[in-house]
Scaffold this motif. Sequence first.
Motif, short mmCIF file in Angstrom:
data_model
loop_
_atom_site.label_atom_id
_atom_site.label_comp_id
_atom_site.label_asym_id
_atom_site.label_seq_id
_atom_site.Cartn_x
_atom_site.Cartn_y
_atom_site.Cartn_z
N VAL A 58 5.45 72.46 59.45
CA VAL A 58 4.69 73.34 58.55
C VAL A 58 4.75 74.76 59.10
O VAL A 58 5.01 74.98 60.28
CB VAL A 58 3.22 72.89 58.36
CG1 VAL A 58 3.15 71.52 57.72
CG2 VAL A 58 2.45 72.95 59.65
N ASP A 111 4.80 73.48 53.86
CA ASP A 111 5.61 72.52 54.61
C ASP A 111 7.09 72.84 54.42
O ASP A 111 7.44 73.83 53.81
CB ASP A 111 5.26 71.08 54.21
CG ASP A 111 5.53 70.79 52.75
OD1 ASP A 111 6.34 71.49 52.11
OD2 ASP A 111 4.93 69.83 52.23
N SER A 143 3.42 69.89 62.80
CA SER A 143 2.67 69.10 61.83
C SER A 143 1.50 69.90 61.28
O SER A 143 1.04 70.88 61.89
CB SER A 143 2.13 67.81 62.48
OG SER A 143 1.08 68.13 63.39
N ARG A 144 1.00 69.44 60.15
CA ARG A 144 -0.19 70.04 59.54
C ARG A 144 -1.37 69.90 60.48
O ARG A 144 -2.20 70.81 60.61
CB ARG A 144 -0.47 69.34 58.20
CG ARG A 144 -1.68 69.86 57.47
CD ARG A 144 -1.85 69.14 56.11
NE ARG A 144 -2.99 69.66 55.40
CZ ARG A 144 -4.24 69.22 55.56
NH1 ARG A 144 -4.50 68.24 56.42
NH2 ARG A 144 -5.23 69.76 54.87
#
Length: 109
Positions: A3, A94, A62-63
């Motif tokens: 992301v 993303d 990653s988020r």
Amino acid sequence: MTVYLIAEVKVTDDAWIPDYAARVHEIAARHNGRYLSRSGNIEELEGEPTDVTLIALIQFPSREDALAFANDPEYAPFGAARKAGSVSHFRLIDDTDLAGSIPYLGKPG
């Protein structure tokens, strides 16, 4: 899934900038964040110019990592100072392709 945090900032009082610039990248790095750019060299190619002083682009694996950075208690005073001295927008995107036709990007879930 990778992301990107996109920060668009219009500085209204630059008193917060020196501490923020010196320390926040370390906090992002602890959450696996990597600055790809933090620049005031903004050139409009299309559309109306936005009223933005700088744009930062930070990559996270990653988020969850991005949210951990944004919600880190150590970041909180820097975020509060930025909000008090700017008009800011933080956006998270993303690495997917909405149309699904670029083979090296993921397909939306």
